[in-house]
Design a protein around this motif. Structure first.
Motif, mmCIF file in Angstrom:
data_model
loop_
_atom_site.group_PDB
_atom_site.id
_atom_site.type_symbol
_atom_site.label_atom_id
_atom_site.label_comp_id
_atom_site.label_asym_id
_atom_site.label_seq_id
_atom_site.Cartn_x
_atom_site.Cartn_y
_atom_site.Cartn_z
ATOM 1 N N LEU A 104 25.096 18.769 32.431
ATOM 2 C CA LEU A 104 24.452 19.984 32.920
ATOM 3 C C LEU A 104 23.381 19.691 33.962
ATOM 4 N N GLN A 105 22.795 18.500 33.901
ATOM 5 C CA GLN A 105 21.712 18.168 34.822
ATOM 6 C C GLN A 105 22.212 17.703 36.181
ATOM 7 N N HIS B 267 26.891 20.803 39.186
ATOM 8 C CA HIS B 267 27.662 21.061 37.972
ATOM 9 C C HIS B 267 28.586 22.259 38.183
ATOM 10 N N LEU C 271 24.035 17.429 28.003
ATOM 11 C CA LEU C 271 22.814 17.597 28.786
ATOM 12 C C LEU C 271 22.898 16.831 30.092
ATOM 13 N N ASP D 124 19.477 28.337 33.540
ATOM 14 C CA ASP D 124 19.105 28.081 34.935
ATOM 15 C C ASP D 124 20.335 28.040 35.830
ATOM 16 N N ILE D 125 21.403 27.406 35.348
ATOM 17 C CA ILE D 125 22.631 27.328 36.139
ATOM 18 C C ILE D 125 23.182 28.718 36.420
ATOM 19 N N SER E 65 16.780 22.221 25.311
ATOM 20 C CA SER E 65 16.937 21.660 26.657
ATOM 21 C C SER E 65 18.273 22.068 27.246
ATOM 22 N N ILE E 66 19.324 22.032 26.414
ATOM 23 C CA ILE E 66 20.649 22.453 26.871
ATOM 24 C C ILE E 66 20.653 23.943 27.188
ATOM 25 N N LYS F 15 18.114 25.875 28.120
ATOM 26 C CA LYS F 15 17.354 26.136 29.355
ATOM 27 C C LYS F 15 18.181 25.786 30.588
ATOM 28 N N ARG F 16 18.890 24.670 30.529
ATOM 29 C CA ARG F 16 19.676 24.249 31.686
ATOM 30 C C ARG F 16 20.834 25.208 31.952
ATOM 31 N N GLU G 155 23.388 18.165 39.759
ATOM 32 C CA GLU G 155 23.082 19.274 40.664
ATOM 33 C C GLU G 155 24.317 20.120 40.977
ATOM 34 N N TRP H 98 11.031 22.744 25.872
ATOM 35 C CA TRP H 98 12.225 22.531 26.702
ATOM 36 C C TRP H 98 12.459 21.048 26.996
#
Length: 416
Positions: free
Chosen positions: A258-259, A263, A255, A391-392, A384-385, A387-388, A261, A362
């Motif tokens: 992935l967070q 990545h 996580l 989004d990516i 949470s993983i 969703k990220r 920016e 999330w």
């Protein structure tokens, strides 16, 4: 223009003199109001002064006395004299008759009095400007400086860690916009601070629970005499809790990565339907144990994405559906494609999610199961993983659920 006005003024004096019955010019003019701010000098036909008035200035400096006998004689003969004896000081000579005698009237402006009046007027204007300016400065200090001081003080409080700040303002100008932006920023920071606190508490809780189990069972193994079956059971629990700690640390690291920016993605074309089938096959031990049925309706479509990351998405979502679904139920997975995107749906008949909690699922470590029952394995990081990762990939994920009636998950991803 000024000379023309002086001529008109002189003619009014002459008209008054000619219409008066008095034979004494000096007595007559002293009894009436002579032109203010002008010097008036009258000469008789012998070129002698018969009247002088300084316009109320009291000055001894008489520009009209500077006229020569030639100029006086010119006016006595009926001519009009115009001259400038000093820069900005005009002299006008006008002829007139009184009692059959010729006279010469000379008029010049009273500069000292005019300048004094100008100075007085300028001083008055200056005082008014200073007073009005001072009032405007006071209003500006109240209207502009005061809210800026409030913002400065609020910034100091925020720097000390107090994010529960709200500055009241009804203004619609730039300062009002700045205040509204500051309040919005304070609210966001307060929310982030609360999320940070919750995150630390959740991490502590998730780590402390398996650590406590490992410590307790390890002590039991060291201090108690037990048979082989009990010893194996304790060791199995220790192993499971160790694996649980490993999963938590792995998911936290994933996580966190992935967070970032920037990545890095490693996209390449692959068969999405085949990946979904492999995910279902890999999770067979879970759904077979609960005697569940898997219903697949997959179109063959190739997308361009990070295959490893998207595999994690399907594993997490399918695991959740199996985990929270009762035995002898089914899970339906469909894959359809449009011109620009693919749509994947996963529908189960599980316990569902309350409406008020749908927007919180999330959040890292959030669990709908408030009791955090250890029998339901999970750290609350999976969604949470998911969703990220979505989004990516510039995709979208939506969850529709009703308590006790199951959950429908819809994922939309661009094809290329």
């Amino acid at each position: 223009m000024a000379q023309e006005n002086m001529i008109k003024s002189g003619k009014r004096i002459i008209q008054s003199l000619e219409q008066s019955k008095s034979t004494n010019i000096d007595a007559f003019l002293n009894g009436v109001a002579v032109l203010p701010n002008f010097r008036v000098h009258i000469y008789n036909q012998d070129k002698k002064s018969v009247y002088y008035e300084d316009g109320g200035s009291g000055s001894d400096n008489d520009n009209t006395s500077q006229v020569s006998n030639t100029q006086i004689e010119q006016v006595l003969k009926g001519g009009i004299y115009r001259g400038e004896h000093e820069p900005g000081s005009f002299v006008i000579g006008l002829p007139f008759k009184k009692n059959n005698k010729s006279y010469a009237l000379f008029i010049s402006p009273e500069l000292n009095r005019s300048l004094a009046e100008v100075r007085y007027m300028l001083l008055t204007v200056l005082i008014i400007v200073l007073v009005v300016g001072s009032l405007l400065i006071l209003l500006a200090a109240r209207y502009i400086v005061k809210p800026m001081r409030q913002l400065t003080e609020a910034t100091r409080q925020m720097a000390k860690g107090d994010f529960q700040i709200n500055i009241h303002s009804k203004r619609r100008d730039e300062i009002g916009v700045l205040t509204a932006s500051f309040n919005e920023m304070a609210g966001e920071l307060h929310m982030l601070d609360q999320m940070r606190r919750d995150f630390v508490n959740n991490v502590s809780h998730e780590i402390q629970s398996p650590l406590a189990s490992i410590t307790g069972f390890t002590k039991a193994l060291k201090e108690k005499q037990m048979d082989e079956v009990s010893r194996q059971r304790y060791l199995t629990i220790i192993e499971e809790e160790s694996q649980r700690l490993s999963r938590i640390s792995t998911n936290l690291l994933r996580l966190s990565t992935l967070q970032i920016e920037q990545h890095p993605l490693h996209p390449h074309p692959f068969q999405l339907a085949e990946q979904l089938r492999r995910t279902v096959i890999a999770s067979e031990p879970q759904w077979s144990m609960k005697k569940m049925e898997m219903i697949l309706n997959l179109e063959e479509v190739i997308i361009n994405g990070d295959e490893d990351q998207l595999s994690q998405v399907w594993i997490n979502l399918l695991s959740n559906s199996i985990k929270f679904s009762p035995e002898h139920t089914s899970i339906a997975i469909s894959l359809t494609a449009t011109e620009k995107m693919v749509i994947v749906t996963i529908e189960d008949n599980g316990q569902g999610i309350p409406d008020e909690e749908l927007h919180q699922i999330w959040i890292p470590f959030y669990k709908v199961d408030k009791s955090r029952d250890n029998r339901v394995k999970g750290s609350g990081l999976g969604l949470s993983i998911v969703k990220r990762i979505i989004d990516i990939h510039q995709g979208d994920i939506q969850i529709n659920s009703q308590l006790g009636q199951g959950t429908l998950i819809t994922i939309k991803l661009p094809i290329m």
